[in-house]
Enzyme design. Sequence first.
Site, PDB file in Angstrom:
ATOM      1  N   ASP A  75       0.823  -1.213   0.000  1.00 42.90           N
ATOM      2  CA  ASP A  75       0.000   0.000   0.000  1.00 42.90           C
ATOM      3  C   ASP A  75       0.855   1.260   0.000  1.00 42.90           C
ATOM      4  O   ASP A  75       2.025   1.253   0.406  1.00 42.90           O
ATOM      5  CB  ASP A  75      -0.967   0.007   1.185  1.00 42.90           C
ATOM      6  CG  ASP A  75      -0.272  -0.038   2.541  1.00 42.90           C
ATOM      7  OD1 ASP A  75       0.707  -0.795   2.677  1.00 42.90           O
ATOM      8  OD2 ASP A  75      -0.695   0.686   3.465  1.00 42.90           O
ATOM      9  N   GLU A 137      -0.006  -1.442   5.575  1.00 39.51           N
ATOM     10  CA  GLU A 137       1.044  -1.056   6.513  1.00 39.51           C
ATOM     11  C   GLU A 137       0.874   0.388   6.953  1.00 39.51           C
ATOM     12  O   GLU A 137       1.109   0.736   8.116  1.00 39.51           O
ATOM     13  CB  GLU A 137       2.415  -1.255   5.862  1.00 39.51           C
ATOM     14  CG  GLU A 137       3.613  -1.029   6.804  1.00 39.51           C
ATOM     15  CD  GLU A 137       4.114   0.417   6.829  1.00 39.51           C
ATOM     16  OE1 GLU A 137       4.946   0.736   7.694  1.00 39.51           O
ATOM     17  OE2 GLU A 137       3.667   1.241   6.004  1.00 39.51           O
ATOM     18  N   GLU A 165      12.197  -1.375   3.812  1.00 38.30           N
ATOM     19  CA  GLU A 165      11.803   0.035   3.889  1.00 38.30           C
ATOM     20  C   GLU A 165      12.970   0.912   3.422  1.00 38.30           C
ATOM     21  O   GLU A 165      14.141   0.507   3.490  1.00 38.30           O
ATOM     22  CB  GLU A 165      11.429   0.411   5.326  1.00 38.30           C
ATOM     23  CG  GLU A 165      10.135  -0.196   5.827  1.00 38.30           C
ATOM     24  CD  GLU A 165       8.904   0.591   5.380  1.00 38.30           C
ATOM     25  OE1 GLU A 165       9.055   1.570   4.623  1.00 38.30           O
ATOM     26  OE2 GLU A 165       7.796   0.215   5.804  1.00 38.30           O
TER      27      GLU A 165
END
Length: 386
Positions: A75, A137, A165
């Site tokens: 997302d 998330e 990330e």
Amino acid sequence: MTDLTATKDLLGELIALPTVSADSNLEMIALLANRLSDLGAEVEVQADETGTKANLLARIGPEEPGGIMLSGHSDVVPVEDQDWTSDPFVMREDGGRLFGRGTCDMKGFIAACVAMAPRFAATPLRRPVTFAFTHDEEVGCLGARNLSDILKDHATRPALAIIGEPTEMRIIEGHKGCCEYTTRFTGLEGHGSRPELGVNAVEYAVRYVSRLLELRDHLRHRAPPGSAFEPPWSTINIGRLTGGHVHNVIPGVAEVDWEMRPVQDSDRDFVKGEIEAYIARDLLPAMRRVHPGADVVTQVIGEVAGLEPMDDNAARDLVARLTGANGTDLVSFGTEAGLFQQIGMSAVICGPGSIAQAHRPDEFIELDQLSQCLKMLHGLADQIAA
């Protein structure tokens, strides 16, 4: 076709799918599932209870526990009210950078992993490689919570997790948790000239906030010895307090949005226990003496586990060997890593792109960052080759 070209091509396809958290991610999950299934991966698509969101879990290599999990969220955050210079859902290349919503946070890492999947599939592996791509998330790590519940008892649960990330390929071994709450106060409206006949929800919300601020001061003295976080203690922030309509009406409803960023689970439990006791001991009895229907209810918006730095961290050590990095860092932003650590996996955060570009207009990732990520993944394939 080079790995970088394959990554760029796939990233362009992923950017074209606007998987904002409020919308479905099923089309992206299906695309990735098909790519990995075509390579012979064992694929599980895990839909949520609404049927509009799903996680993807795919394994290449031997069917056994252990191995490495490459994890990312599908997302992205919204683009409304942001001043983009080009369509955020059409990837644009300019000056060695790829622009588009999600390029660094974190579809770039996902694209690199899946672009490298043919290499993993063509290599006899001693340990399996698992791809884990989650939903939601950005709104509380909802997908990762479901995934960790499944992985906890999974027959082929990975031992190590690399969460990609955007860290500029730095090794991150810790971050605080992030707990978000909305507390609603239901009182009794009345005329402002007779405050004793009503239950002023705003006044009780203010008392509640005052107690939270007292607890915030206590947290300073609970910092673990040697804590490397900045600040080293757990924090509380009051984000919003609303209630009331006009000067002369006792407000019957109020809300407080607040968050806590714990450096350790015991701090979260301390604050929750103390504030719940304060409600039960002081606030509710006073409110209900006037109006039996008065209430205080707290909604958990999200409770994201922190990633605790560990002396023994096999995932950190693996990524250090793959990247050649000599040091590690901590970050202030939250990730899904702590959820995997809680179920016994070794977890580390390392991925391409900069968090400074995440959530901003004209989000981008540098091609050099993708190349560094691909180099790490190539090294991983070599490291676990039979």
